[in-house]
Motif scaffolding. Structure first.
Motif, short mmCIF file in Angstrom:
data_model
loop_
_atom_site.label_atom_id
_atom_site.label_comp_id
_atom_site.label_asym_id
_atom_site.label_seq_id
_atom_site.Cartn_x
_atom_site.Cartn_y
_atom_site.Cartn_z
N ARG A 10 0.83 -1.21 0.00
CA ARG A 10 0.00 0.00 0.00
C ARG A 10 0.87 1.26 0.00
O ARG A 10 0.56 2.24 -0.68
CB ARG A 10 -0.95 -0.01 1.20
CG ARG A 10 -2.03 -1.10 1.11
CD ARG A 10 -2.99 -1.03 2.29
NE ARG A 10 -3.75 0.22 2.30
CZ ARG A 10 -4.85 0.45 1.57
NH1 ARG A 10 -5.31 -0.50 0.76
NH2 ARG A 10 -5.47 1.60 1.64
N LYS A 15 -0.87 4.55 -1.17
CA LYS A 15 -2.13 4.48 -0.43
C LYS A 15 -1.86 4.60 1.07
O LYS A 15 -0.73 4.37 1.53
CB LYS A 15 -2.83 3.15 -0.71
CG LYS A 15 -3.29 2.94 -2.13
CD LYS A 15 -4.02 1.60 -2.27
CE LYS A 15 -4.53 1.37 -3.67
NZ LYS A 15 -5.25 0.07 -3.79
N GLY A 19 -6.02 -0.28 5.15
CA GLY A 19 -7.07 -0.36 4.15
C GLY A 19 -8.40 0.16 4.68
O GLY A 19 -8.62 0.23 5.90
N ARG A 22 -15.96 0.40 3.32
CA ARG A 22 -17.12 1.28 3.47
C ARG A 22 -18.38 0.50 3.14
O ARG A 22 -18.46 -0.16 2.09
CB ARG A 22 -16.99 2.50 2.55
CG ARG A 22 -15.78 3.35 2.84
CD ARG A 22 -15.81 4.68 2.07
NE ARG A 22 -15.89 4.49 0.64
CZ ARG A 22 -14.83 4.29 -0.15
NH1 ARG A 22 -13.62 4.20 0.38
NH2 ARG A 22 -14.98 4.15 -1.45
N TRP A 37 -17.59 -1.52 -0.18
CA TRP A 37 -16.46 -1.05 -0.99
C TRP A 37 -15.16 -1.23 -0.21
O TRP A 37 -15.13 -1.05 1.00
CB TRP A 37 -16.62 0.45 -1.31
CG TRP A 37 -17.77 0.80 -2.20
CD1 TRP A 37 -19.09 0.81 -1.87
CD2 TRP A 37 -17.70 1.21 -3.56
NE1 TRP A 37 -19.86 1.19 -2.93
CE2 TRP A 37 -19.04 1.45 -3.99
CE3 TRP A 37 -16.66 1.40 -4.46
CZ2 TRP A 37 -19.34 1.87 -5.28
CZ3 TRP A 37 -16.95 1.83 -5.75
CH2 TRP A 37 -18.28 2.06 -6.14
N ASP A 38 -14.09 -1.58 -0.92
CA ASP A 38 -12.76 -1.52 -0.32
C ASP A 38 -11.83 -0.75 -1.25
O ASP A 38 -12.17 -0.50 -2.41
CB ASP A 38 -12.22 -2.93 -0.01
CG ASP A 38 -11.85 -3.73 -1.25
OD1 ASP A 38 -11.29 -3.15 -2.21
OD2 ASP A 38 -12.10 -4.95 -1.29
N ASP A 39 -10.68 -0.36 -0.72
CA ASP A 39 -9.71 0.38 -1.55
C ASP A 39 -8.47 -0.46 -1.78
O ASP A 39 -7.35 0.04 -1.80
CB ASP A 39 -9.35 1.72 -0.89
CG ASP A 39 -8.58 1.55 0.41
OD1 ASP A 39 -8.59 0.42 0.97
OD2 ASP A 39 -7.96 2.53 0.88
N SER A 118 -7.42 -0.10 -7.51
CA SER A 118 -8.20 0.90 -6.76
C SER A 118 -9.19 0.29 -5.77
O SER A 118 -9.54 0.92 -4.78
CB SER A 118 -8.96 1.82 -7.72
OG SER A 118 -8.07 2.55 -8.53
N GLY A 119 -9.67 -0.92 -6.05
CA GLY A 119 -10.59 -1.53 -5.10
C GLY A 119 -11.69 -2.33 -5.76
O GLY A 119 -11.73 -2.50 -6.98
#
Length: 274
Positions: A10, A15, A19, A22, A37-39, A118-119
């Motif tokens: 990351r 990033k 992590g 959401r 959602w994850d990144d 990006s996720g």
């Protein structure tokens, strides 16, 4: 291969070290939507393709022309896994398969979307509570029925006739419009209960500007209710669009004015030809 990267990865990708996950929940129309959602790194499309070929689910040629959303959805297939070392339930490809089968039992759907680097996003769609409707509650042969108040033009009282053959075929409304007239008991194929020479309640429904007068036993009240999802049995019942529970706790069928007019046209055609 998928999911949140290691701290080192990351940092190298620019990033935050930790992590982010959401979870969103909202309603769209008659559906409840849950989005996670994850990144992280997103789905590894090449690993998914390799696993599909290894599991003999698809050939390399088929995967080359397969749309990306369809490839991403392969992660929901029973037993699908891109992990060579099967240590637990999720590594055996059972995790997302269980999610999908559970959602389907609830008459919903699940989707996945991903952006490399990006996720990833997983969306679950579930049937939500149907919006309330305002019904006119009537009684026919001792059974209560509901008609959407939006499709009721007016209510009135007309002289009841003693037999089906002598029943008026139409009447003139207050605005001078000629309105076809039927017994709702005839349409629903139940026994009518109003008596000869009584004034009979009449509900005039309208669909696309076409009115229909329906003789009923009683006009009871108006209620705002929440319709129940239409099951397989009710979908096959003519003239009925759904059901609800009244404030009294009684089950009430909701009538479909479109079907009523179509059925009435057939009844009137038969009556006029006989």
């Amino acid at each position: 291969q998928h999911g949140i990267e290691s701290t080192r990865e990351r940092i190298q990708a620019g990033k935050p070290q930790k992590g982010a996950l959401r979870l969103y929940a909202f309603q769209m129309g008659t559906y409840l939507l849950l989005e996670l959602w994850d990144d992280g790194r997103g789905l590894d499309i090449e690993a998914i393709k390799q696993a599909a070929v290894k599991n003999q689910q698809f050939t390399s040629e088929e995967l080359e022309v397969m749309p990306l959303p369809q490839i991403e959805s392969l992660v929901f297939n029973p037993g699908f896994s891109t992990d060579s070392f099967q240590r637990g339930v999720s590594e055996k490809g059972m995790g997302l398969d269980l999610v999908q089968s559970t959602v389907k039992r609830l008459k919903g759907a699940v989707y996945v979307g991903s952006t490399p680097g990006s996720g990833c996003m997983i969306q679950v769609q579930l049937p939500g509570p149907m919006p309330p409707v305002h019904l006119l509650i009537i009684s026919v042969a001792g059974q209560k029925y509901g008609i959407s108040i939006d499709q009721v033009q007016t209510t009135t009282h007309l002289p009841a006739q003693g037999s089906k053959t002598s029943r008026h075929q139409e009447f003139v409304g207050e605005d001078g419009q000629v309105v076809p007239l039927v017994s709702l008991a005839d349409i629903l194929e139940v026994e009518e209960q109003f008596k000869q020479n009584e004034l009979c309640p009449c509900v005039v429904v309208v669909v696309d500007g076409k009115p229909l007068g329906c003789l009923v036993d009683e006009i009871l009240c108006e209620q705002e209710v929440r319709p129940q999802p239409q099951g397989l049995i009710l979908k096959k019942v003519r003239n009925v669009s759904g059901a609800t529970i009244l404030n009294s706790g009684e089950v009430c069928l909701i009538l479909n004015p479109d079907d009523l007019i179509r059925t009435a046209q057939k009844h009137l055609a038969v009556s006029l030809s006989s």
